[in-house]
Design an enzyme around this catalytic site. Sequence first.
Site, PDB file in Angstrom:
ATOM      1  N   CYS A  78       0.829  -1.206   0.000  1.00  0.00           N
ATOM      2  CA  CYS A  78       0.000   0.000   0.000  1.00  0.00           C
ATOM      3  C   CYS A  78       0.872   1.268   0.000  1.00  0.00           C
ATOM      4  CB  CYS A  78      -0.977  -0.031   1.166  1.00  0.00           C
ATOM      5  SG  CYS A  78      -2.348   1.124   0.941  1.00  0.00           S
ATOM      6  N   HIS A 166      -3.860  -5.013   0.623  1.00  0.00           N
ATOM      7  CA  HIS A 166      -3.339  -5.532   1.904  1.00  0.00           C
ATOM      8  C   HIS A 166      -3.445  -7.065   1.939  1.00  0.00           C
ATOM      9  CE1 HIS A 166      -2.734  -1.749   4.130  1.00  0.00           C
ATOM     10  NE2 HIS A 166      -3.688  -1.288   3.342  1.00  0.00           N
ATOM     11  N   GLU A 168      -2.393  -8.969   4.274  1.00  0.00           N
ATOM     12  CA  GLU A 168      -2.434  -9.456   5.662  1.00  0.00           C
ATOM     13  C   GLU A 168      -3.845  -9.575   6.221  1.00  0.00           C
ATOM     14  OE1 GLU A 168      -1.807  -4.927   5.972  1.00  0.00           O
ATOM     15  OE2 GLU A 168      -1.366  -6.565   4.592  1.00  0.00           O
TER      16      GLU A 168
END
Length: 508
Positions: A78, A166, A168
């Site tokens: 990001c 993202h 994660e």
Amino acid sequence: MQQKVLILDFGSQYTQLIARRVRELNVFCEIFPYNNYPPFEEFKAVILSGSPFSVYAEEAPHPDLKEIKGNIPLLGVCYGAQYLVHKYGGKVEPSKTREYGRANLSYINNESHLFDSINKGSQVWMSHGDTIVKLPENFKKIASTDAVENAAFKIEEEDTYAIQFHPEVYHTTDGKQLLENFLVHIAKFEQNWTPNSFVETSVSELKEQLGNDRVVLGLSGGVDSTVAAVLLHKAIGKNLYCIFVNNGLLRKNEFQNVLDQYQHMGLNVKGVDASARFLSELKGIEDPELKRKAIGKVFIEVFDDEAHLISDVSWLAQGTIYPDVIESVSVKGPSATIKSHHNVGGLPDFMKLKIVEPLRMLFKDEVRRVGRSLKIDDELLGRHPFPGPGLGIRILGDITADKVNILQEVDFIFISGLKKWNLYDDVWQAGAMLLPVNSVGVMGDERTYEKAVVLRAVSSTDGMTADWVNLPYEFLQEISNKIINGVKGVNRVVYDISSKPPATIEWE
């Protein structure tokens, strides 16, 4: 030497989540502020986190990457991706279309190892206000979504990759695969960081660090101090002295029950009942912070008295875990601020002991996994977190022995009920609060004017955010009846349906 990943933190709310996902792949990582990290030679790969900033903002993080980029594998996430473009001659601009939430990959370069085993259409999670409009000359696009052309890129002739989504978060369905591709296939990590390997390495390091020195540890009955104690005991045996202080604010029967559990584990534990001393110090204090300070002050005095009874103690062991370490370091630079409520609330100068923190690199879920590796009983490992000041911050207003007794009974009924209904393990943390208000009630033909209590149960993974648990109405009905009928002084029970944020888990 342990292979490890450096995660440079730019202040993203997701930075800790990146670390957790990396460790779930049995790869060790550490988080450091973008402007204060160890020599990059200590690391085998680097991940740049997201950030709340725009790359154009005056206060935006602008790290110096010249020693890292091109030398070791690098993944920008990001803001990390946008910074690479901005820094090396591309163009980042405010997004013309909404780039927040779920999206799907409409294009993938199948030759890119970052996307091995990931198919076109895979869902990703976007969370940014800016977008990459133009890539620098030697940057190559490797993935797009319908709204974001440069969703991922690679720098040619380097193992430098970046993504605008993202990996994660749960909503990126192949996020774990992408991280594994980067760490295992590109950076060539061996996936050997496991609970068993942590125990083996830690025991060896503790033996070398402590030698024949004596160590004192304040046990709380919680997961962190318990696992720290067993790990230290494995390393130094009888040279570990554990002290379990009853501050008079524990749960019903907890002092004796926890002592019994510890003694069955072979630990050298001394129980100290200082409840009268704590309650005396707390008399008339209503302010939550003053209560915490009073409890911390007496704990240190009692602990110091007991530690002085042991000759030749050199070390104080603490159950500090990794979120405590991370939170003590600001992304704007190093900070010496440690959370005041953690463990003994800071070591006073007069104790003159060195600190040993065997769990300081672990997250809470990792502590539990290490505990299982050490064969600690599941009942102890599965215990809900319990605040250091205990019931002292669950009794709003001043504290008296009568109020403690009332709350202990209420809490006992609530927690026992969760276990009986097989709900305990579905809850991160549960407890009861005693309010400083009386309410009108009717019992039989008589009017009552008695205390109100609040039941609180939340779900969470790390306590940083939490949501209230939707407990069955039948359960709440049964518990409410048991409390009102069985606890003298209580005539009203309410259930807290606030999430964190904006509320906190505890009331004080």
